[in-house]
Write a protein that holds these residues in place. Structure first.
Motif, PDB file in Angstrom:
ATOM      1  N   GLN A 242       0.830  -1.194   0.000  1.00  0.00           N
ATOM      2  CA  GLN A 242       0.000   0.000   0.000  1.00  0.00           C
ATOM      3  C   GLN A 242       0.868   1.249   0.000  1.00  0.00           C
ATOM      4  O   GLN A 242       1.838   1.346   0.750  1.00  0.00           O
ATOM      5  N   VAL A 243       0.529   2.207  -0.866  1.00  0.00           N
ATOM      6  CA  VAL A 243       1.263   3.477  -0.894  1.00  0.00           C
ATOM      7  C   VAL A 243       0.871   4.297   0.331  1.00  0.00           C
ATOM      8  O   VAL A 243      -0.321   4.551   0.560  1.00  0.00           O
ATOM      9  N   CYS A 244       1.858   4.692   1.126  1.00  0.00           N
ATOM     10  CA  CYS A 244       1.604   5.469   2.340  1.00  0.00           C
ATOM     11  C   CYS A 244       1.854   6.953   2.133  1.00  0.00           C
ATOM     12  O   CYS A 244       1.184   7.791   2.762  1.00  0.00           O
ATOM     13  N   MET A 245       2.822   7.289   1.290  1.00  0.00           N
ATOM     14  CA  MET A 245       3.199   8.692   1.116  1.00  0.00           C
ATOM     15  C   MET A 245       3.915   8.832  -0.212  1.00  0.00           C
ATOM     16  O   MET A 245       4.598   7.908  -0.670  1.00  0.00           O
ATOM     17  N   ALA A 246       3.757   9.989  -0.834  1.00  0.00           N
ATOM     18  CA  ALA A 246       4.471  10.291  -2.082  1.00  0.00           C
ATOM     19  C   ALA A 246       4.834  11.767  -2.067  1.00  0.00           C
ATOM     20  O   ALA A 246       4.039  12.609  -1.637  1.00  0.00           O
ATOM     21  N   ASN A 247       6.057  12.086  -2.516  1.00  0.00           N
ATOM     22  CA  ASN A 247       6.446  13.495  -2.520  1.00  0.00           C
ATOM     23  C   ASN A 247       5.856  14.220  -3.729  1.00  0.00           C
ATOM     24  O   ASN A 247       5.192  13.627  -4.586  1.00  0.00           O
ATOM     25  N   ALA A 248       6.099  15.522  -3.786  1.00  0.00           N
ATOM     26  CA  ALA A 248       5.459  16.354  -4.807  1.00  0.00           C
ATOM     27  C   ALA A 248       5.836  15.923  -6.221  1.00  0.00           C
ATOM     28  O   ALA A 248       4.998  15.880  -7.133  1.00  0.00           O
ATOM     29  N   LEU A 249       7.146  15.585  -6.432  1.00  0.00           N
ATOM     30  CA  LEU A 249       7.580  15.175  -7.759  1.00  0.00           C
ATOM     31  C   LEU A 249       6.900  13.887  -8.186  1.00  0.00           C
ATOM     32  O   LEU A 249       6.548  13.713  -9.358  1.00  0.00           O
ATOM     33  N   CYS A 250       6.702  12.986  -7.250  1.00  0.00           N
ATOM     34  CA  CYS A 250       6.044  11.720  -7.567  1.00  0.00           C
ATOM     35  C   CYS A 250       4.574  11.949  -7.930  1.00  0.00           C
ATOM     36  O   CYS A 250       4.057  11.357  -8.883  1.00  0.00           O
ATOM     37  N   ARG A 251       3.908  12.792  -7.173  1.00  0.00           N
ATOM     38  CA  ARG A 251       2.510  13.082  -7.476  1.00  0.00           C
ATOM     39  C   ARG A 251       2.376  13.730  -8.853  1.00  0.00           C
ATOM     40  O   ARG A 251       1.443  13.444  -9.622  1.00  0.00           O
ATOM     41  N   GLU A 252       3.334  14.609  -9.183  1.00  0.00           N
ATOM     42  CA  GLU A 252       3.312  15.252 -10.497  1.00  0.00           C
ATOM     43  C   GLU A 252       3.590  14.253 -11.610  1.00  0.00           C
ATOM     44  O   GLU A 252       2.949  14.282 -12.665  1.00  0.00           O
ATOM     45  N   ALA A 253       4.554  13.342 -11.383  1.00  0.00           N
ATOM     46  CA  ALA A 253       4.923  12.363 -12.411  1.00  0.00           C
ATOM     47  C   ALA A 253       3.788  11.406 -12.728  1.00  0.00           C
ATOM     48  O   ALA A 253       3.562  11.046 -13.893  1.00  0.00           O
ATOM     49  N   PHE A 254       3.048  10.986 -11.699  1.00  0.00           N
ATOM     50  CA  PHE A 254       1.982  10.006 -11.898  1.00  0.00           C
ATOM     51  C   PHE A 254       0.608  10.654 -12.091  1.00  0.00           C
ATOM     52  O   PHE A 254      -0.348   9.972 -12.463  1.00  0.00           O
ATOM     53  N   GLY A 255       0.506  11.954 -11.827  1.00  0.00           N
ATOM     54  CA  GLY A 255      -0.748  12.651 -12.075  1.00  0.00           C
ATOM     55  C   GLY A 255      -1.825  12.404 -11.029  1.00  0.00           C
ATOM     56  O   GLY A 255      -3.016  12.535 -11.334  1.00  0.00           O
ATOM     57  N   TYR A 256      -1.443  12.070  -9.805  1.00  0.00           N
ATOM     58  CA  TYR A 256      -2.401  11.830  -8.725  1.00  0.00           C
ATOM     59  C   TYR A 256      -2.220  12.868  -7.627  1.00  0.00           C
ATOM     60  O   TYR A 256      -1.124  13.422  -7.445  1.00  0.00           O
ATOM     61  N   SER A 257      -3.293  13.093  -6.883  1.00  0.00           N
ATOM     62  CA  SER A 257      -3.172  13.864  -5.648  1.00  0.00           C
ATOM     63  C   SER A 257      -2.658  12.930  -4.557  1.00  0.00           C
ATOM     64  O   SER A 257      -2.641  11.704  -4.717  1.00  0.00           O
ATOM     65  N   GLN A 258      -2.232  13.516  -3.441  1.00  0.00           N
ATOM     66  CA  GLN A 258      -1.750  12.689  -2.326  1.00  0.00           C
ATOM     67  C   GLN A 258      -2.837  11.741  -1.841  1.00  0.00           C
ATOM     68  O   GLN A 258      -2.588  10.553  -1.592  1.00  0.00           O
ATOM     69  N   GLN A 259      -4.058  12.228  -1.763  1.00  0.00           N
ATOM     70  CA  GLN A 259      -5.158  11.414  -1.274  1.00  0.00           C
ATOM     71  C   GLN A 259      -5.462  10.249  -2.220  1.00  0.00           C
ATOM     72  O   GLN A 259      -5.670   9.111  -1.782  1.00  0.00           O
ATOM     73  N   ASP A 260      -5.464  10.523  -3.554  1.00  0.00           N
ATOM     74  CA  ASP A 260      -5.753   9.470  -4.521  1.00  0.00           C
ATOM     75  C   ASP A 260      -4.631   8.440  -4.587  1.00  0.00           C
ATOM     76  O   ASP A 260      -4.870   7.239  -4.769  1.00  0.00           O
ATOM     77  N   LEU A 261      -3.398   8.930  -4.445  1.00  0.00           N
ATOM     78  CA  LEU A 261      -2.265   8.029  -4.573  1.00  0.00           C
ATOM     79  C   LEU A 261      -2.159   7.072  -3.385  1.00  0.00           C
ATOM     80  O   LEU A 261      -1.762   5.909  -3.540  1.00  0.00           O
ATOM     81  N   THR A 262      -2.514   7.540  -2.209  1.00  0.00           N
ATOM     82  CA  THR A 262      -2.353   6.721  -1.004  1.00  0.00           C
ATOM     83  C   THR A 262      -3.455   5.672  -0.831  1.00  0.00           C
ATOM     84  O   THR A 262      -3.444   4.947   0.165  1.00  0.00           O
ATOM     85  N   ILE A 263      -4.405   5.592  -1.772  1.00  0.00           N
ATOM     86  CA  ILE A 263      -5.385   4.512  -1.715  1.00  0.00           C
ATOM     87  C   ILE A 263      -5.052   3.421  -2.741  1.00  0.00           C
ATOM     88  O   ILE A 263      -5.793   2.450  -2.871  1.00  0.00           O
ATOM     89  N   LEU A 264      -3.924   3.599  -3.430  1.00  0.00           N
ATOM     90  CA  LEU A 264      -3.536   2.642  -4.461  1.00  0.00           C
ATOM     91  C   LEU A 264      -2.528   1.634  -3.929  1.00  0.00           C
ATOM     92  O   LEU A 264      -1.776   1.907  -2.991  1.00  0.00           O
ATOM     93  N   LYS A 265      -2.516   0.483  -4.563  1.00  0.00           N
ATOM     94  CA  LYS A 265      -1.515  -0.532  -4.286  1.00  0.00           C
ATOM     95  C   LYS A 265      -0.309  -0.324  -5.211  1.00  0.00           C
ATOM     96  O   LYS A 265      -0.379   0.363  -6.229  1.00  0.00           O
ATOM     97  N   ARG A 266       0.780  -0.961  -4.840  1.00  0.00           N
ATOM     98  CA  ARG A 266       2.020  -0.835  -5.599  1.00  0.00           C
ATOM     99  C   ARG A 266       1.839  -1.253  -7.062  1.00  0.00           C
ATOM    100  O   ARG A 266       2.317  -0.584  -7.976  1.00  0.00           O
ATOM    101  N   ASP A 267       1.132  -2.387  -7.277  1.00  0.00           N
ATOM    102  CA  ASP A 267       1.007  -2.885  -8.640  1.00  0.00           C
ATOM    103  C   ASP A 267       0.038  -2.070  -9.486  1.00  0.00           C
ATOM    104  O   ASP A 267      -0.129  -2.330 -10.680  1.00  0.00           O
ATOM    105  N   ALA A 268      -0.643  -1.058  -8.897  1.00  0.00           N
ATOM    106  CA  ALA A 268      -1.519  -0.184  -9.676  1.00  0.00           C
ATOM    107  C   ALA A 268      -0.726   0.891 -10.408  1.00  0.00           C
ATOM    108  O   ALA A 268      -1.212   1.460 -11.386  1.00  0.00           O
ATOM    109  N   ILE A 269       0.484   1.188  -9.944  1.00  0.00           N
ATOM    110  CA  ILE A 269       1.289   2.239 -10.578  1.00  0.00           C
ATOM    111  C   ILE A 269       2.601   1.715 -11.152  1.00  0.00           C
ATOM    112  O   ILE A 269       3.241   2.406 -11.944  1.00  0.00           O
ATOM    113  N   PHE A 270       3.028   0.499 -10.768  1.00  0.00           N
ATOM    114  CA  PHE A 270       4.236  -0.097 -11.331  1.00  0.00           C
ATOM    115  C   PHE A 270       3.877  -1.428 -11.976  1.00  0.00           C
ATOM    116  O   PHE A 270       3.078  -2.194 -11.421  1.00  0.00           O
ATOM    117  N   HIS A 271       4.464  -1.703 -13.142  1.00  0.00           N
ATOM    118  CA  HIS A 271       4.286  -3.033 -13.708  1.00  0.00           C
ATOM    119  C   HIS A 271       5.544  -3.402 -14.502  1.00  0.00           C
ATOM    120  O   HIS A 271       6.145  -2.551 -15.166  1.00  0.00           O
TER     121      HIS A 271
END
Length: 508
Positions: A242-271
C-alpha cells in the motif's frame, strides 16, 4: 514545539549533517543524469560522422572512376566533386585525433571532440597509412595536375584500398558504438551507487527522526516536507504494497493527488515488462522507469522507501542512437549496413524458396547542377522528396537504402522474372522524373538504373551488387534510362502494356 528544536543539540547537528549529505547526493544524481544525456548526444554525433566516412570512402572511389571515364565536357564537374569529397574525408578523419570543427550533413561547422581511445586512434592511423600512397597523387591533382597518368594512379590506388578503408570505417563506427555503451553503463553504475548511498543516508535520517521524537504524526509531517524538497521521485510503501506517502515530484509524475495516490496498491502504478519497469499514470499512459527500494522501520512498522527514476528520455535517446547507426541521417532510409544485412538475408530466402530477386541500382542525373546552383538545402530537399516517393511506391516487403550521395539501391524479393522487373522500372522512373517544387523553383531530374536478377544473372550477394552497379554505369555512359546486367533488354517498354497493382506511383 518543532520536532527538531525538541531534540538534543548533538542529535540536531547529526540530523542537519545527514540532510545536507542527502541533498548533495541528490544533486550528484541529477548531475549524472545530465552527463548521461550529454554523452549520448556527443556519441550520436560521433557515430553519425563515422557513418558518413563510410559513404565518403565510397564516393572517393566513384569520383575517381568517373574522372577516369569522363570526357573534356564533364571532367571539371567530376574533378570538383573529387576534391570536395577528399578534403571532407581527410579533414574529418584528422578531427578524430585532434578535435576542432567538422562539417555536418548540411555543410554547417559543428564542434567535435577528439578521441583518446587507443583503438579509435589505431583505426585512424591505419586508415591514414592506407591513404599514404594516395595523398601525394591527390595533392598534385588538387594543385592542377590533371594528366591521365595522375588520374589513373588515383583510380588504381583507391580501387586497391577501397575495401580495406570501408572495413576500417565500419570498425570505427562499431568501436564508437561500443564506447558509447561502455560509458553509459559506467555512468549508470555510478548513478546506482550514488542512489544506494542516498538511500542508506536517508535511512540514517529516518533513524535520527525516530530518535528525536516518538510521535508518528509529527514524524510523518517532517518526513513529507523533506521528501517534497528533494529533486527525486520518492514514495513510501508498506509491507502489504500500500502506498503510504508520495512526494510532490512523484505526485506530479503520476498525475495523482496525495489522497488518490495513497489509496492505491504498488502494482496499480508499477508493472514489469521484458524491457524493465514501467510506471502507469492516472490517464493510463506508461513511461519507462528504474526502481530502487530500501526498507526501514518506523515505530516497528516495516516500510519501503522507493525511488522512481524516469528513464524514458534516456530510452528515447538510445533509440535515436540506434536509429542513427542504421539509417541515413538525411532521408531516414536504411544505410549501407542495414542494406548489406538485408541483401544477404533476401538472397538466403530466395535460395530456399526457389524464386527470383531483383536489385535496382539508381543514380540520379542532374542532381549536382541543382545542388550547385540552388544550394545544398535545395539538394537535400530534392533527395528527401525522391526518397519518400520511392519508399511510397514500393511494397512493404521491398528494401530501399541510400547508397551514396545521390545513389539509391532497392531490393525487390519474390519477383517473377524480367517481365515484372520492367513494370517496377517504369514506376520508379515516373516518380523520379515528376517535377519537384523547391521554394519558388520547379526542378526535375532523371535516373540511370542498373538491374540484376538473382539467380539468373549472378551467383552471390556480393556479385549481385557489383553487377547492378556496373549496369548502372553502362546505362549512364550510353545515355540509356536503364540497363540489365546481361544484354537481355533491347529497348524501353510501354507502361500501358505492363500495368501492375503491386506498385503505386506517388509524387506527393
Amino acid at each position: 514545539m518543532n520536532l527538531l528544536t525538541r531534540a538534543p543539540h548533538s542529535n540536531r547537528r547529526s540530523l542537519f549533517i545527514a540532510i545536507c549529505i542527502f541533498l548533495l547526493l541528490d544533486f550528484a544524481i541529477l548531475g549524472i543524469n545530465l552527463q548521461i544525456t550529454e554523452e549520448v548526444e556527443a556519441d550520436a554525433l560521433a557515430i553519425n560522422i563515422a557513418g558518413r566516412q563510410r559513404m565518403l570512402s565510397q564516393q572517393l572511389t566513384k569520383a575517381s572512376l568517373q574522372l577516369h571515364q569522363a570526357n573534356n565536357t564533364n571532367q571539371a564537374a567530376y574533378r570538383q566533386e573529387f576534391i570536395e569529397v577528399y578534403r571532407l574525408f581527410t579533414n574529418t578523419l584528422f578531427a578524430f585525433k585532434t578535435g576542432g570543427q567538422v562539417t555536418d550533413t548540411r555543410d554547417k561547422p559543428i564542434p567535435f571532440i577528439a578521441f583518446e581511445d587507443t583503438e579509435v586512434l589505431g583505426i585512424v592511423e591505419t586508415t591514414e597509412q592506407a591513404l599514404s600512397n594516395l595523398k601525394p597523387m591527390a595533392e598534385r591533382f588538387i594543385q592542377g595536375d590533371n594528366s591521365p597518368a595522375t588520374i589513373t594512379a588515383l583510380k588504381s590506388s583507391l580501387e586497391a584500398n577501397n575495401r580495406a578503408i570501408l572495413t576500417l570505417m565500419n570498425q570505427l563506427t562499431t568501436r564508437i558504438e561500443d564506447m558509447s555503451g561502455e560509458k553509459t553503463s559506467r555512468l549508470r553504475q555510478a548513478q546506482f551507487f550514488t542512489f544506494l548511498l542516498a538511500l542508506f543516508n536517508f535511512a540514517h535520517i529516518i533513524r535520527l527522526f525516530r530518535k528525536s521524537s516518538q510521535h508518528s504524526g509529527q514524524l510523518i509531517k517532517r518526513l513529507s516536507e523533506l521528501l517534497d524538497n528533494t529533486s527525486s521521485c520518492l514514495l513510501i510503501i508498506d509491507e502489504g504494497g500500500q502506498v503510504c506517502m508520495a512526494n510532490a515530484l512523484c505526485r506530479e509524475a503520476f498525475g495523482y493527488s496525495q489522497q488518490d495516490l495513497t489509496i492505491l496498491k504498488r502494482d496499480a502504478i508499477f508493472h514489469p515488462s521484458e524491457d524493465g519497469w514501467f510506471g502507469r499514470r492516472s490517464n493510463g499512459t506508461h513511461f519507462a522507469i528504474e526502481l530502487h527500494e530500501k526498507e526501514f522501520y518506523l515505530d516497528d512498522r516495516l516500510l519501503y522507501l522507493t525511488t522512481v527514476i524516469d528513464i524514458s528520455h534516456h530510452r528515447d535517446r538510445e533509440r535515436e542512437l540506434a536509429d542513427l547507426a542504421n539509417h541515413d541521417a538525411l532521408t531516414g532510409l536504411a544505410n549501407r549496413r542495414v542494406f548489406y544485412d538485408r541483401l544477404e538475408l533476401e538472397v538466403a530466402h530466395t535460395d530456399r524458396n526457389g524464386r527470383s530477386l531483383a536489385l535496382f541500382f539508381i543514380d540520379l542525373n542532374g542532381f549536382k547542377p541543382i545542388n550547385d546552383t540552388l544550394g545544398h538545402e535545395a539538394g537535400d530537399t530534392l533527395l528527401i522528396t525522391i526518397a519518400n516517393r520511392l519508399k511510397n511506391t514500393l511494397r512493404m516487403t521491398d528494401t530501399i537504402a541510400r547508397y551514396g550521395g545521390d545513389e539509391f539501391v532497392i531490393i525487390v524479393p519474390a519477383i517473377h522474372g524480367q517481365h515484372e522487373s520492367d513494370k517496377v522500372i517504369q514506376c520508379l522512373q515516373k516518380v523520379i522524373e515528376a517535377p519537384i517544387d523547391i521554394g519558388e523553383q520547379t526542378v526535375s531530374v532523371s535516373a540511370s538504373i542498373g538491374i540484376t536478377l538473382y539467380p539468373d544473372q549472378c551467383s552471390c550477394a556480393e556479385q549481385l551488387l557489383a553487377t547492378a552497379d556496373a549496369a548502372m554505369y553502362e546505362a549512364k555512359q550510353t545515355g540509356q534510362p536503364y540497363r540489365y546486367a546481361s544484354p537481355t533488354v533491347t529497348g524501353p517498354i510501354s507502361v500501358a502494356s505492363h500495368q501492375s497493382n503491386q506498385y503505386v506511383i506517388t509524387t506527393d
